[in-house]
Design a protein around this motif. Structure first.
Motif, short mmCIF file in Angstrom:
data_model
loop_
_atom_site.label_atom_id
_atom_site.label_comp_id
_atom_site.label_asym_id
_atom_site.label_seq_id
_atom_site.Cartn_x
_atom_site.Cartn_y
_atom_site.Cartn_z
N LEU A 106 45.73 53.85 41.58
CA LEU A 106 44.36 54.18 40.94
C LEU A 106 44.47 55.54 41.30
O LEU A 106 44.82 56.23 41.98
N ALA A 148 38.49 50.55 32.75
CA ALA A 148 38.96 50.49 34.15
C ALA A 148 37.53 50.12 34.91
O ALA A 148 36.54 50.88 34.71
N SER A 196 34.82 52.31 48.83
CA SER A 196 36.08 51.69 47.97
C SER A 196 36.77 50.69 49.35
O SER A 196 35.93 50.59 50.31
N LYS A 219 34.80 44.42 46.66
CA LYS A 219 35.58 43.24 45.81
C LYS A 219 34.65 42.22 45.15
O LYS A 219 34.92 42.02 44.10
N GLN A 270 39.43 46.47 39.12
CA GLN A 270 39.85 47.27 40.35
C GLN A 270 38.57 47.35 41.29
O GLN A 270 37.39 47.08 41.03
N ALA A 328 44.46 40.15 43.52
CA ALA A 328 44.73 40.48 42.09
C ALA A 328 44.46 39.30 41.18
O ALA A 328 44.15 39.63 40.07
N VAL A 364 45.83 45.23 37.27
CA VAL A 364 44.89 45.15 38.54
C VAL A 364 45.17 46.40 39.15
O VAL A 364 46.38 46.94 39.31
N GLY A 365 44.15 47.23 39.56
CA GLY A 365 44.14 48.48 40.34
C GLY A 365 44.52 48.14 41.69
O GLY A 365 43.75 47.41 42.33
N VAL A 366 45.23 49.01 42.46
CA VAL A 366 45.52 49.12 43.84
C VAL A 366 45.21 50.55 44.26
O VAL A 366 45.89 51.33 43.61
#
Length: 321
Positions: A24, A194, A221, A226, A250, A259, A270-272
């Motif tokens: 990301l 996104a 974050s 989540k 994300q 994920a 999927v963003g990490v």
């Protein structure tokens, strides 16, 4: 260097991502920060989102810019970057485009700045462009654009005219109706989303009675956000699937299970991000966990998971439940 298992490949706006994982924006600099870590490889990611870039260089916000919280992290970097000319002329030529896909992140204070930066990246080897209309830690532009569906659509429409590359709109969770915003952005020409950017938050030093973050507030974050991010992803998916618009889900991903939740909720990739700060080698672990899940459920491709959520039947009203 091993090649990711073909079962992990996903098609994202016509781009072949070797894995569904995306590094990301803001978490990996301009694609080089983690390459100095032994064992790290960009090949474990389907794409890398570069740091937010503006027309002119920005020094960013005053310190402190980062503060760890229970279950997450607050940041208010303030879009510190060297400006688009330096990024295109000096940084992009140093990236290995054979390793992964690279996505530019365009930020601005005015629509005209979004247009100028997008045009500059359009004339570059970058694979796709993410427009950041949802940054919560700058005092102009950013989140002001992202929380107004009409303004969001104006930015997307302007950037759409400025590039032929795939256009990804980064949506803010700090708005009333994210699905309506997504619908307006699709009509304006976005190719993908996104979902989500950080949530606005604050942490206070009770001894000095002042915020820990120099900007007073910042973006939250990490794992704490989540559940919100999964829900917002699913809400956007309800609109986006009708138009074949893919989503990078994300927000708080730290494991393969995380994920997979985003994939089931409707994400294609999927963003990490924050997880990289404490485990720079987390990507192959997540990829292997996804493969193990595919094996357990007899699935031949990770793309079979996108939108495969089975919702519970809602309770009947008036039944006393």
């Amino acid at each position: 260097m091993t090649t990711p298992d073909p079962r992990l490949h996903v098609d994202f706006c016509g781009l072949d991502f070797a894995t569904p994982l995306v590094l990301l924006s803001g978490c990996v600099g301009f694609g080089e920060e983690y390459t100095r870590v032994a064992g790290f490889s960009n090949r474990d990611a389907g794409a890398v989102c570069l740091k937010g870039t503006t027309g002119s260089p920005r020094p960013g916000n005053v310190p402190h810019r980062v503060y760890e919280t229970p279950g997450g992290m607050l940041n208010a970097i303030g879009l510190q970057n060297p400006g688009v000319d330096r990024v295109v002329d000096e940084i992009l030529p140093t990236l290995d485009f054979s390793e992964t896909r690279f996505i530019a992140n365009v930020s601005g204070s005015t629509i005209e700045e979004y247009i100028a930066v997008t045009e500059r990246f359009d004339d570059s080897p970058i694979d796709a462009i993410e427009i950041n209309i949802s940054c919560p830690n700058v005092k102009e532009g950013g989140v002001a654009f992202g929380n107004d569906p009409a303004m969001s659509a104006r930015v997307v429409e302007a950037c759409r005219k400025a590039t032929s590359k795939p256009l990804i709109t980064k949506l803010s969770p700090n708005q009333t109706d994210i699905a309506e915003n997504a619908r307006r952005c699709i009509e304006a020409g976005t190719d993908a989303f996104a979902v989500i950017n950080t949530l606005m938050g604050m942490a206070i030093d009770i001894e000095s009675r002042t915020p820990f973050i120099g900007n007073n507030q910042g973006g939250l974050s990490g794992p704490a956000i989540k559940p919100v991010a999964v829900l917002k992803t699913h809400q956007v998916y309800q609109v986006a699937r009708e138009h074949g618009v893919p989503i990078i889900g994300q927000g708080g991903v730290t494991s393969a299970s995380d994920a997979i939740e985003f994939l089931l909720a409707g994400a294609t990739a999927v963003g990490v991000g924050t997880a990289l700060f404490y485990d720079p080698l987390i990507l192959p672990k997540i990829n292997q966990g996804i493969l193990d899940y595919l094996d357990r459920h007899g699935l031949e491709s990770v793309s079979r998971l996108t939108g495969a959520l089975r919702l519970n039947e809602p309770p009947v009203r008036g039944c006393g439940c």
